[in-house]
Design a protein around this motif. Structure first.
Motif, PDB file in Angstrom:
ATOM      1  N   ALA A  77       2.540  80.095 105.668  1.00 42.27           N
ATOM      2  CA  ALA A  77       1.554  79.946 104.598  1.00 42.27           C
ATOM      3  C   ALA A  77       0.786  78.637 104.736  1.00 42.27           C
ATOM      4  O   ALA A  77      -0.439  78.591 104.526  1.00 42.27           O
ATOM      5  CB  ALA A  77       2.239  80.021 103.237  1.00 42.27           C
ATOM      6  N   LEU A  78       1.482  77.548 105.083  1.00 43.87           N
ATOM      7  CA  LEU A  78       0.801  76.269 105.235  1.00 43.87           C
ATOM      8  C   LEU A  78      -0.104  76.279 106.464  1.00 43.87           C
ATOM      9  O   LEU A  78      -1.214  75.733 106.425  1.00 43.87           O
ATOM     10  CB  LEU A  78       1.817  75.126 105.335  1.00 43.87           C
ATOM     11  CG  LEU A  78       1.220  73.715 105.447  1.00 43.87           C
ATOM     12  CD1 LEU A  78       0.288  73.404 104.281  1.00 43.87           C
ATOM     13  CD2 LEU A  78       2.326  72.672 105.531  1.00 43.87           C
ATOM     14  N   GLY A 248      -0.381  61.858 104.154  1.00 40.47           N
ATOM     15  CA  GLY A 248      -0.622  62.494 102.865  1.00 40.47           C
ATOM     16  C   GLY A 248      -0.308  63.969 102.793  1.00 40.47           C
ATOM     17  O   GLY A 248      -0.311  64.544 101.705  1.00 40.47           O
ATOM     18  N   LEU A 249      -0.035  64.616 103.915  1.00 40.43           N
ATOM     19  CA  LEU A 249       0.183  66.065 103.905  1.00 40.43           C
ATOM     20  C   LEU A 249       1.411  66.469 103.105  1.00 40.43           C
ATOM     21  O   LEU A 249       1.412  67.527 102.470  1.00 40.43           O
ATOM     22  CB  LEU A 249       0.294  66.575 105.350  1.00 40.43           C
ATOM     23  CG  LEU A 249       0.531  68.077 105.540  1.00 40.43           C
ATOM     24  CD1 LEU A 249      -0.545  68.906 104.854  1.00 40.43           C
ATOM     25  CD2 LEU A 249       0.601  68.421 107.027  1.00 40.43           C
ATOM     26  N   GLY A 250       2.456  65.639 103.117  1.00 36.59           N
ATOM     27  CA  GLY A 250       3.688  66.005 102.415  1.00 36.59           C
ATOM     28  C   GLY A 250       3.945  65.208 101.165  1.00 36.59           C
ATOM     29  O   GLY A 250       4.992  65.385 100.530  1.00 36.59           O
ATOM     30  N   SER A 251       3.039  64.312 100.799  1.00 30.91           N
ATOM     31  CA  SER A 251       3.179  63.494  99.580  1.00 30.91           C
ATOM     32  C   SER A 251       4.524  62.768  99.517  1.00 30.91           C
ATOM     33  O   SER A 251       5.097  62.589  98.443  1.00 30.91           O
ATOM     34  CB  SER A 251       2.981  64.358  98.333  1.00 30.91           C
ATOM     35  OG  SER A 251       1.665  64.868  98.294  1.00 30.91           O
ATOM     36  N   GLY A 252       5.030  62.365 100.671  1.00 29.25           N
ATOM     37  CA  GLY A 252       6.290  61.631 100.733  1.00 29.25           C
ATOM     38  C   GLY A 252       7.398  62.375 101.456  1.00 29.25           C
ATOM     39  O   GLY A 252       8.363  61.759 101.908  1.00 29.25           O
ATOM     40  N   PHE A 277      13.306  69.842 113.160  1.00 29.85           N
ATOM     41  CA  PHE A 277      13.017  69.849 111.727  1.00 29.85           C
ATOM     42  C   PHE A 277      11.574  70.231 111.410  1.00 29.85           C
ATOM     43  O   PHE A 277      11.244  70.508 110.249  1.00 29.85           O
ATOM     44  CB  PHE A 277      13.284  68.456 111.134  1.00 29.85           C
ATOM     45  CG  PHE A 277      14.715  68.018 111.233  1.00 29.85           C
ATOM     46  CD1 PHE A 277      15.678  68.520 110.368  1.00 29.85           C
ATOM     47  CD2 PHE A 277      15.116  67.101 112.195  1.00 29.85           C
ATOM     48  CE1 PHE A 277      17.005  68.122 110.462  1.00 29.85           C
ATOM     49  CE2 PHE A 277      16.436  66.694 112.302  1.00 29.85           C
ATOM     50  CZ  PHE A 277      17.386  67.211 111.426  1.00 29.85           C
ATOM     51  N   GLY A 278      10.698  70.208 112.403  1.00 36.72           N
ATOM     52  CA  GLY A 278       9.270  70.393 112.156  1.00 36.72           C
ATOM     53  C   GLY A 278       8.953  71.702 111.457  1.00 36.72           C
ATOM     54  O   GLY A 278       9.312  72.777 111.929  1.00 36.72           O
ATOM     55  N   GLY A 279       8.246  71.601 110.335  1.00 35.95           N
ATOM     56  CA  GLY A 279       7.803  72.794 109.619  1.00 35.95           C
ATOM     57  C   GLY A 279       8.901  73.526 108.902  1.00 35.95           C
ATOM     58  O   GLY A 279       8.781  74.734 108.654  1.00 35.95           O
ATOM     59  N   ASN A 280       9.998  72.829 108.531  1.00 41.31           N
ATOM     60  CA  ASN A 280      11.052  73.554 107.821  1.00 41.31           C
ATOM     61  C   ASN A 280      10.609  73.915 106.409  1.00 41.31           C
ATOM     62  O   ASN A 280       9.549  73.474 105.939  1.00 41.31           O
ATOM     63  CB  ASN A 280      12.375  72.781 107.861  1.00 41.31           C
ATOM     64  CG  ASN A 280      12.434  71.580 106.929  1.00 41.31           C
ATOM     65  OD1 ASN A 280      11.613  71.394 106.050  1.00 41.31           O
ATOM     66  ND2 ASN A 280      13.445  70.741 107.137  1.00 41.31           N
ATOM     67  N   PRO A 281      11.344  74.768 105.701  1.00 38.38           N
ATOM     68  CA  PRO A 281      10.876  75.253 104.398  1.00 38.38           C
ATOM     69  C   PRO A 281      10.567  74.149 103.392  1.00 38.38           C
ATOM     70  O   PRO A 281       9.574  74.234 102.664  1.00 38.38           O
ATOM     71  CB  PRO A 281      12.042  76.132 103.923  1.00 38.38           C
ATOM     72  CG  PRO A 281      12.651  76.645 105.189  1.00 38.38           C
ATOM     73  CD  PRO A 281      12.559  75.503 106.152  1.00 38.38           C
ATOM     74  N   THR A 284       7.210  72.181 104.503  1.00 39.60           N
ATOM     75  CA  THR A 284       5.982  72.966 104.383  1.00 39.60           C
ATOM     76  C   THR A 284       5.713  73.388 102.940  1.00 39.60           C
ATOM     77  O   THR A 284       4.551  73.536 102.547  1.00 39.60           O
ATOM     78  CB  THR A 284       6.017  74.177 105.331  1.00 39.60           C
ATOM     79  OG1 THR A 284       7.277  74.851 105.226  1.00 39.60           O
ATOM     80  CG2 THR A 284       5.825  73.739 106.770  1.00 39.60           C
ATOM     81  N   ALA A 285       6.752  73.542 102.145  1.00 33.41           N
ATOM     82  CA  ALA A 285       6.533  73.763 100.711  1.00 33.41           C
ATOM     83  C   ALA A 285       5.876  72.534 100.082  1.00 33.41           C
ATOM     84  O   ALA A 285       5.001  72.649  99.219  1.00 33.41           O
ATOM     85  CB  ALA A 285       7.850  74.072 100.008  1.00 33.41           C
TER      86      ALA A 285
END
Length: 396
Positions: A77-78, A248-252, A277-281, A284-285
């Motif tokens: 989705a992301l 800024g993509l993950g806000s922390g 770990f890249g793109g784990n749930p 990406t949520a």
């Protein structure tokens, strides 16, 4: 809360924060600080944004991590959302900006080898910063951060930032160049903005197209609405072949992304690159929630309006001050350049309950959260202006 067991890799400030809300942080003594750095352009939504917190809590309760050997719904989705917003085709997810740039460098080299180039080279810029892994450190245009880590990785050609003619000269003499890697706005380098961002990126696009090179944009700091558009390249009318994102993509929540289109999007095949770990749930949520909240709350527009307002207010409050070289911004990337090293201002600002940063020795770097409003911006200007004026007076 210092520990002797931590490696001595950071010049940490003597403060520990225990909670945050919006653009404010609270330390262990209960004192509140105005955060004008946002974790170095990471906390675009500010601290403890209620919608973001709710999205993370819900995801943690469902699923935090599974391996990339399985399908991951949130990751898909992301990727779809980033492709929609950027006009690009495919995304590789990792954990940080340097990993995203590592992926871009590997992609460019593989692209070159696929074309029959035995020793592919990438053009990079003076004053740039792409990370601290060996390849990204080698690509970085800052000798201070490279010193002591030689031998550096070969395969990079360095030119001045915002100098199209220098790149044309390389194009006329070298036949093994495969890509140009550039930050649209140099963050660590001192908030350096091309004289005309549009003309610069359009010029790079034309050169890359004419020579079959990939145009790779490092938007780790400038991306995710910080300059007033989703990505800084969207101010210019061009689309890169590769773009890197993080901060800024993950806000922390740690996340990085290497986004590509066209032939670059098809260059990696199974086994050529990966990340545990890249793109784990969870990550990406966090990315999905970040993008949704930015759109819902019109934070792109706010970044442009409030960023310009901050620059204008500082231009007024520091008008005529000897020692102020320049005040510049691209949305919420703001730099106040002085004529002398000013690292001492970081501690002085901390004492005034204000969080700032100094980069390139002489540039006060401000990277506020995208949620900062004009009242909070006024507070920033009111706290920082006297510190700058007093510093300049004392060091005159």
């Amino acid at each position: 809360m210092h520990s002797e067991h931590l490696m001595n890799t950071y010049g940490r400030q003597p403060v520990t924060f225990v909670k945050g809300e919006g653009v404010w942080l609270t330390d262990t003594a209960g004192d509140r600080y105005l955060d004008a750095l946002s974790g170095v352009a990471v906390n675009g939504l500010g601290h403890a944004h209620p919608k973001f917190v709710a999205a993370l809590n819900a995801q943690i309760a469902r699923l935090i991590h599974v391996s990339n050997i399985y399908q991951i719904a949130e990751q898909a989705a992301l990727a779809d959302k980033l492709a929609e917003l950027s006009g690009m085709d495919r995304v590789f997810f990792c954990n940080s900006g340097c990993e995203a740039n590592e992926a871009a460098i590997k992609l460019a080299r593989l692209y070159g080898h696929n074309k029959g180039v035995d020793h592919p080279e990438i053009i990079v810029m003076d004053q740039s910063f792409h990370g601290r892994t060996m390849a990204t450190l080698s690509a970085t245009g800052n000798r201070k951060v490279q010193a002591g880590f030689e031998p550096l990785v070969s395969g990079f050609l360095r030119v001045p930032f915002d100098d199209i003619e220098a790149i044309k000269t390389i194009a006329s003499h070298k036949n093994n160049v495969v890509a140009v890697l550039v930050e649209p706005v140099q963050g660590e380098g001192g908030i350096h903005i091309p004289a005309s961002l549009k003309a610069y990126l359009q010029g790079l696009r034309e050169i890359c197209d004419a020579n079959g090179w990939l145009l790779m944009l490092d938007e780790v700091q400038s991306g995710i609405a910080r300059t007033g558009t989703w990505f800084a390249f969207q101010h210019t009318g061009i689309v890169p072949d590769v773009m890197t994102l993080a901060k800024g993509l993950g806000s922390g929540v740690p996340i990085g992304a290497c986004v590509a289109r066209g032939v670059a999007a098809e260059t990696f095949t199974p086994g050529k690159h990966g990340s545990t770990f890249g793109g784990n749930p969870l990550a990406t949520a966090a990315g999905l929630a970040t993008l949704e909240i930015i759109a819902e709350e019109k934070l792109r527009e706010n970044a442009q309006v409030v960023g310009d307002y901050i620059r204008q207010q500082f231009a007024e409050s520091l008008k005529g001050a000897a020692g102020v070289v320049n005040i510049r911004n691209a949305g919420m990337m703001i730099g106040i350049e002085l004529d002398k090293p000013c690292a001492d201002l970081v501690k002085q600002a901390l004492a005034a309950k204000l969080l700032i940063n100094v980069t390139a020795e002489k540039v006060i770097r401000l990277l506020p959260s995208l949620v900062m409003n004009k009242q909070e911006a006024d507070e920033l200007v009111n706290r920082l202006t006297p510190l700058i004026l007093n510093f300049l007076k004392a060091s005159a």
